[in-house]
Design a protein around this motif. Structure first.
Motif, PDB file in Angstrom:
ATOM      1  N   GLY B   9      29.630  10.517   3.462  1.00  0.00           N
ATOM      2  CA  GLY B   9      30.998  10.198   3.884  1.00  0.00           C
ATOM      3  C   GLY B   9      31.228  10.848   5.233  1.00  0.00           C
ATOM      4  N   VAL B  10      31.502  10.023   6.263  1.00  0.00           N
ATOM      5  CA  VAL B  10      31.745  10.587   7.603  1.00  0.00           C
ATOM      6  C   VAL B  10      33.087  10.113   8.120  1.00  0.00           C
ATOM      7  CG1 VAL B  10      29.928  11.411   9.125  1.00  0.00           C
ATOM      8  CG2 VAL B  10      29.696   9.168   8.083  1.00  0.00           C
ATOM      9  N   LEU B  12      37.380  11.402   8.388  1.00  0.00           N
ATOM     10  CA  LEU B  12      38.054  12.512   9.053  1.00  0.00           C
ATOM     11  C   LEU B  12      37.386  13.847   8.752  1.00  0.00           C
ATOM     12  CD1 LEU B  12      40.496  13.942  10.476  1.00  0.00           C
ATOM     13  CD2 LEU B  12      41.639  13.885   8.267  1.00  0.00           C
ATOM     14  N   GLY B  14      34.381  14.562   6.981  1.00  0.00           N
ATOM     15  CA  GLY B  14      32.940  14.606   7.230  1.00  0.00           C
ATOM     16  C   GLY B  14      32.631  14.715   8.713  1.00  0.00           C
ATOM     17  N   THR B  34      27.018   6.809   4.768  1.00  0.00           N
ATOM     18  CA  THR B  34      28.319   6.288   4.398  1.00  0.00           C
ATOM     19  C   THR B  34      28.140   4.946   3.712  1.00  0.00           C
ATOM     20  OG1 THR B  34      30.461   5.673   5.324  1.00  0.00           O
ATOM     21  CG2 THR B  34      28.575   5.404   6.763  1.00  0.00           C
ATOM     22  N   LEU B  56      22.521   6.653   0.870  1.00  0.00           N
ATOM     23  CA  LEU B  56      23.060   7.975   0.563  1.00  0.00           C
ATOM     24  C   LEU B  56      21.960   8.931   0.103  1.00  0.00           C
ATOM     25  CD1 LEU B  56      26.301   6.993  -1.441  1.00  0.00           C
ATOM     26  CD2 LEU B  56      25.931   6.948   1.025  1.00  0.00           C
ATOM     27  N   THR B  70      33.639  11.996   0.442  1.00  0.00           N
ATOM     28  CA  THR B  70      34.221  10.694   0.106  1.00  0.00           C
ATOM     29  C   THR B  70      35.542  10.930  -0.636  1.00  0.00           C
ATOM     30  OG1 THR B  70      33.225  10.648  -2.092  1.00  0.00           O
ATOM     31  CG2 THR B  70      31.873   9.819  -0.277  1.00  0.00           C
ATOM     32  N   VAL B  72      37.969  11.354  -3.733  1.00  0.00           N
ATOM     33  CA  VAL B  72      37.561  12.053  -4.950  1.00  0.00           C
ATOM     34  C   VAL B  72      37.074  11.105  -6.049  1.00  0.00           C
ATOM     35  CG1 VAL B  72      38.977  14.085  -4.494  1.00  0.00           C
ATOM     36  CG2 VAL B  72      39.914  12.243  -5.867  1.00  0.00           C
ATOM     37  N   ALA B  74      35.120   8.735  -5.882  1.00  0.00           N
ATOM     38  CA  ALA B  74      33.732   8.306  -5.686  1.00  0.00           C
ATOM     39  C   ALA B  74      32.716   9.437  -5.881  1.00  0.00           C
ATOM     40  CB  ALA B  74      33.571   7.705  -4.278  1.00  0.00           C
ATOM     41  N   GLY B  96      36.739  17.657  -2.000  1.00  0.00           N
ATOM     42  CA  GLY B  96      37.789  16.903  -2.685  1.00  0.00           C
ATOM     43  C   GLY B  96      39.111  17.654  -2.802  1.00  0.00           C
ATOM     44  N   THR B 125      44.849  15.457   8.765  1.00  0.00           N
ATOM     45  CA  THR B 125      45.849  14.746   9.545  1.00  0.00           C
ATOM     46  C   THR B 125      46.110  13.461   8.776  1.00  0.00           C
ATOM     47  OG1 THR B 125      44.390  13.313  10.848  1.00  0.00           O
ATOM     48  CG2 THR B 125      44.696  15.567  11.641  1.00  0.00           C
ATOM     49  N   SER B 128      42.284   8.599   9.489  1.00  0.00           N
ATOM     50  CA  SER B 128      41.037   8.608   8.722  1.00  0.00           C
ATOM     51  C   SER B 128      39.934   7.890   9.485  1.00  0.00           C
ATOM     52  CB  SER B 128      41.260   7.973   7.346  1.00  0.00           C
ATOM     53  OG  SER B 128      41.837   6.707   7.479  1.00  0.00           O
TER      54      SER B 128
HETATM   55  N1  LIG Z   1      42.431  13.799   4.925  1.00  0.00           N
HETATM   56  C1  LIG Z   1      42.800  14.981   4.521  1.00  0.00           C
HETATM   57  O1  LIG Z   1      43.896  15.410   4.885  1.00  0.00           O
HETATM   58  C2  LIG Z   1      41.909  15.787   3.621  1.00  0.00           C
HETATM   59  C3  LIG Z   1      41.995  17.192   3.643  1.00  0.00           C
HETATM   60  C4  LIG Z   1      41.145  17.923   2.814  1.00  0.00           C
HETATM   61  C5  LIG Z   1      40.271  17.277   1.964  1.00  0.00           C
HETATM   62  N2  LIG Z   1      40.221  15.900   1.963  1.00  0.00           N
HETATM   63  C6  LIG Z   1      39.258  15.245   1.054  1.00  0.00           C
HETATM   64  O2  LIG Z   1      38.181  14.844   1.855  1.00  0.00           O
HETATM   65  C7  LIG Z   1      37.598  13.656   1.338  1.00  0.00           C
HETATM   66  C8  LIG Z   1      37.454  12.635   2.449  1.00  0.00           C
HETATM   67  O3  LIG Z   1      38.694  12.438   3.071  1.00  0.00           O
HETATM   68  P1  LIG Z   1      38.780  11.838   4.544  1.00  0.00           P
HETATM   69  O4  LIG Z   1      40.167  12.083   5.018  1.00  0.00           O
HETATM   70  O5  LIG Z   1      37.645  12.310   5.368  1.00  0.00           O
HETATM   71  O6  LIG Z   1      38.603  10.268   4.216  1.00  0.00           O
HETATM   72  P2  LIG Z   1      38.173   9.074   5.193  1.00  0.00           P
HETATM   73  O7  LIG Z   1      38.426   9.443   6.614  1.00  0.00           O
HETATM   74  O8  LIG Z   1      38.797   7.864   4.638  1.00  0.00           O
HETATM   75  O9  LIG Z   1      36.581   8.986   4.985  1.00  0.00           O
HETATM   76  C9  LIG Z   1      36.014   8.683   3.752  1.00  0.00           C
HETATM   77  C10 LIG Z   1      34.520   8.515   3.895  1.00  0.00           C
HETATM   78  O10 LIG Z   1      33.966   8.319   2.588  1.00  0.00           O
HETATM   79  C11 LIG Z   1      33.174   7.148   2.594  1.00  0.00           C
HETATM   80  N3  LIG Z   1      33.213   6.507   1.282  1.00  0.00           N
HETATM   81  C12 LIG Z   1      34.282   5.988   0.647  1.00  0.00           C
HETATM   82  N4  LIG Z   1      33.941   5.517  -0.554  1.00  0.00           N
HETATM   83  C13 LIG Z   1      32.607   5.722  -0.674  1.00  0.00           C
HETATM   84  C14 LIG Z   1      31.660   5.443  -1.686  1.00  0.00           C
HETATM   85  N5  LIG Z   1      32.037   4.867  -2.826  1.00  0.00           N
HETATM   86  N6  LIG Z   1      30.392   5.803  -1.460  1.00  0.00           N
HETATM   87  C15 LIG Z   1      30.023   6.395  -0.311  1.00  0.00           C
HETATM   88  N7  LIG Z   1      30.869   6.686   0.686  1.00  0.00           N
HETATM   89  C16 LIG Z   1      32.135   6.352   0.490  1.00  0.00           C
HETATM   90  C17 LIG Z   1      33.753   6.292   3.653  1.00  0.00           C
HETATM   91  O11 LIG Z   1      32.766   5.410   4.042  1.00  0.00           O
HETATM   92  P3  LIG Z   1      33.052   3.884   4.486  1.00  0.00           P
HETATM   93  O12 LIG Z   1      33.952   3.984   5.688  1.00  0.00           O
HETATM   94  O13 LIG Z   1      31.678   3.463   4.829  1.00  0.00           O
HETATM   95  O14 LIG Z   1      33.671   3.172   3.338  1.00  0.00           O
HETATM   96  C18 LIG Z   1      34.102   7.324   4.719  1.00  0.00           C
HETATM   97  O15 LIG Z   1      32.974   7.643   5.473  1.00  0.00           O
HETATM   98  C19 LIG Z   1      38.494  13.207   0.186  1.00  0.00           C
HETATM   99  O16 LIG Z   1      37.918  13.625  -1.023  1.00  0.00           O
HETATM  100  C20 LIG Z   1      39.750  13.982   0.385  1.00  0.00           C
HETATM  101  O17 LIG Z   1      40.371  14.283  -0.868  1.00  0.00           O
HETATM  102  C21 LIG Z   1      40.996  15.164   2.787  1.00  0.00           C
END
Ligand SMILES: NC(=O)c1ccc[n+]([C@@H]2O[C@H](COP(=O)([O-])OP(=O)(O)OC[C@H]3O[C@@H](n4cnc5c(N)ncnc54)[C@H](OP(=O)(O)O)[C@@H]3O)[C@@H](O)[C@H]2O)c1
Ligand SMILES: NC(=O)c1ccc[n+]([C@@H]2O[C@H](COP(=O)([O-])OP(=O)(O)OC[C@H]3O[C@@H](n4cnc5c(N)ncnc54)[C@H](OP(=O)(O)O)[C@@H]3O)[C@@H](O)[C@H]2O)c1
Lengths: 290, 290
Positions: B9-10, B12, B14, B34, B56, B70, B72, B74, B96, B125, B128
């Protein structure tokens, strides 16, 4: 634009108006008046107005523009106090966050020959008092003017022009629509922020500091809003009761809908809403109000 | 610190980890993987990782640190897919926003000899995807590590050190307490923000653009939060159901209390709360988390 501007109340809004009006040369003389000597002293020390005292009526002597910048609950009483000293032909305005109730409270005291123009700048911070004022507060923000039917249109136009010169965009609307729109975009958000911060505080209890540590998760935006002046906001809710209660009822319904979706694991309902709300953010960015 | 870091997962989080780890030299090699080719292409084009693909499991070959980034929902499936390729002695971590459910989903798939250390950086933020990542995201923010009982303490310490080198302060806690605290400071605020923006949108109806204009009154902070990723947040609510429902129940009670106070004109009850919530803001400012 004006010979003498009198500001009754020199807190965040009053002080910001004074500083901007001076910078733009909108009035030859700018005086302030406030309830407590302390506040007047601060305003004088900071040089926010030419002079500031606690005699509200005296400050209005000879003023061709008077703007009441007190909490909305005080606007009626203030008008009663200053009415005898308002000069014929003067414009009386205010900046209250609620319009219908303020108009109801002020109007009976406005002397014949004085033009009352209700207005409301949609700009603010969570800080209050004269120290909080700064001249750029209104720049790029909207100011709403709600002219009264049957009142002098020239006066309303002059108040609108005053706000434009303060850096604002101006919109005219009815007091009723103002109270409804502001109930949605301002009063409900503040009420919710106050509630959530209170709920969190109660739940955290002994472990409060642990919870505060992690506020970056979303909570901190709410704490900022919930740090707004208690008197000002108490007055807003008491004075925009009907609109706030209506909106709150709808909000509660919507929240119960989501609560139920969470309980029953209905992810599609959550996703549908979360997706829709993104579009609103985009619209806001497009309108440069983000 | 590590020979090879693999990020599954890359988005925000990653991408931000990758950029910061590279800048600080925390791993000799950094690869990403990803789900969609599109996202992998973007990550490659922006040079966020040394290489990014969609296999992966292959990305984990020889990695001594694997972090799943990714949504949570997933995390369990991803663990199942990568498990056969995890090297003995490797550390498996994730970011997560919910801990108990993720641990429940992942743990059964973690091979013996692999050290699973759940963690959660409290930083984010409303944006994403890989383009949203930036290396300073975690600086000055907290990262929570929730080590599993009976697991290797060295691995947990190493993950903690990794987050410190990413600029964070680290706190250890149990997954249960994590989910409760985050329910308060993050999940409830997001749910409320989504709801209020939805309610406002429904109420405004045809006159939506008029309402959006005046968002500076408080609403705009909510629209920012409510622009967060729908998939991520759907997963959070479905996976932290019990904590969220408990907190939501208390919030509803508190809101009804205020609603009643507004209806009956009980200004003192409003003032009392509004005054109390200010203190929390002050505490936050003192802790430099404002
Ligand atoms: N955003 C926040 O404020 C924040 C803060 C702390 C923790 N988190 C946690 O961090 C994690 C990621 O959040 P994010 O904000 O970075 O999300 P994001 O920007 O939407 O990125 C999600 C990444 O996960 C990949 N992904 C989604 N479903 C997948 C699957 N089934 N198999 C493999 N890869 C998959 C996506 O790939 P594709 O684009 O290729 O689908 C994308 O690279 C979440 O668990 C979240 O709870 C988020
Ligand atoms: N803050 C915002 O975001 C915002 C935005 C738009 C409009 N408004 C409206 O602007 C008005 C003022 O708000 P603010 O933020 O400037 O408040 P503030 O910083 O608390 O200042 C209030 C001022 O009113 C004076 N005052 C209070 N009660 C009074 C009374 N009974 N008689 C005479 N003066 C009295 C205070 O004087 P003392 O210090 O001497 O008591 C102080 O100078 C309110 O009607 C509010 O609805 C506020």
């Amino acid at each position: 634009m004006f010979e003498k501007l009198a500001l009754i109340g020199v807190g965040l809004i009053g002080a910001s108006i004074a500083l901007k009006a001076r910078r733009e040369g909108l009035a030859r003389q700018i005086v302030g008046a406030t309830r407590r000597q302390d506040t007047a002293d601060t305003a004088n020390r900071l040089g926010i107005v030419d002079s500031c005292g606690t005699d509200l009526a005296a400050a209005c002597d000879g003023a061709d523009l008077v703007i009441i910048c007190t909490p909305v609950g005080a606007c009626g009483d203030v008008t009663k106090i200053i009415a005898p000293r308002l000069k014929p032909g003067a414009i009386l305005s205010e900046v209250g966050s609620v319009k219908q109730a303020v108009i109801r409270d002020m109007r009976p005291h406005v002397p014949a020959g004085v033009h009352y123009v209700p207005a409301h700048p949609i700009a603010g911070t969570e800080h209050s008092g004269p120290e909080a004022g700064f001249p750029e507060l209104f720049e790029g923000r909207w100011a709403i003017v709600t002219p009264l039917p049957g009142e002098d249109r020239d006066a309303a136009d002059k108040v609108a022009e005053f706000w434009r010169r303060c850096g604002s965009m101006v919109e005219f609307m009815t007091p009723e629509w103002h109270d409804k729109v502001l109930g949605i975009v301002s009063h409900l958000p503040h009420l919710i922020a106050y509630t959530i911060v209170g709920t969190a505080d109660d739940m955290a209890g002994e472990r409060r500091s642990e919870v505060i540590k992690f506020a970056a998760g979303g909570f901190r935006d709410f704490t900022r809003i919930a740090a707004s002046d208690p008197t000002m906001w108490r007055d807003v809710f008491l004075n925009n009761r009907d609109a706030v209660l209506e909106i709150l009822g709808r909000f509660q319904e919507d929240l119960f809908y989501l609560q139920r979706a969470i309980r029953w694991g209905e992810g599609d309902k959550l996703f549908e809403l979360f997706n829709r709300t993104r579009a609103i953010r985009r619209a806001l960015i497009d309108m440069k109000q983000a």
